[in-house]
Scaffold this motif. Sequence first.
Motif: not given
Length: 346
Positions: A155, A163, A166
């Motif tokens: 990513c 995350r 990402c």
Amino acid sequence: MESKTKIIVDEGRIRRLVERNFGSQVVVDTITPLDNGMMNSVYLLSFRETVRGCKEMVLKLSFGKDADVLSYEAQIMRAEVEVYQKLERKDIPIPKLICYDFSQRIIECDCFFTSKIDGVLWGEVQKEIGLDNLERLKKELGRYNAVIHSVKNDCFGYIKEDRAWCFDTWSGAFGFMMDKIMEDGRKRGYDLPYESIRQTLNGYKDVLDEVKEPRLVDFDLWAGNVLLRKEEGEYRISGIIDFERAYFGDPYADFIASFGIYEDIETESAFIDGYSEEAGSKLEISYNDRMRMKLYRIYMDLLLAIETYRFDDTYRKHVLENIKIELLQLLNSLNENLKCHCSVPK
């Protein structure tokens, strides 16, 4: 350089930190502060006996948990450790990561120990380097930059456990990165052209998404992070340090972060040759690559401007004056390109 993010640590706690990570039998002879960094505290440690193959180590301490830092800087040392791990078996002269300690038990910050690399910073001896030697250094640096870019990811974005940083697309990641640093600037009262930057960025979504594969970007490969050692009367690269700003994105972003080494990648034939040999294909710069690099320069300018809140007033004023001028020039150039519909891939 003095910075509000640098943590002050007494020698007693450093010795206890060494004991925690290497055992009570390890004796530290000397602890020497290294002052080159602009964000973290760094110390050179020497030992009475060899420890894990080293008589000397470098200890790097991140900022304290209550430090006022920028959004992307949260847990930034953990990302740097991960970069060292990803590059460990690559053909590139980086310090060996000896160990890291994120427990924050002895000192209330993240830290790690690395081997010491002998050498002087490129920027400190720049005037001593002959033209032929300089070309060979740039070719060598080109090879190492290609090695960094050989590391892939699943990513785009900064290296974080969260995350939210990402993204599946480069436009998504870069837009988020840009929004975060502009949010930091607004919070700290910096008068910068945020709306113009966001509008301009919106016009380059498709151009950004020409980048399909997340590659490791150093984004700090400048004369202050490259160590040189003289061998037989000529300088060679002995080490590359400091990967705090690293992320996964467009590798061409590195070509605007080379302060003190070169300014225009397209005129650097030696660097291009070294890069191309290592990468296995010719490094070429398209029209849209140039447009993206201008966007990356805007992002770098925002980082350099907004991080000045932690430095003294003289430095802050000097940086802001120059960056405001450059930001307007970059925005004018990018917007002129959009008006004439020149952003067609070539």
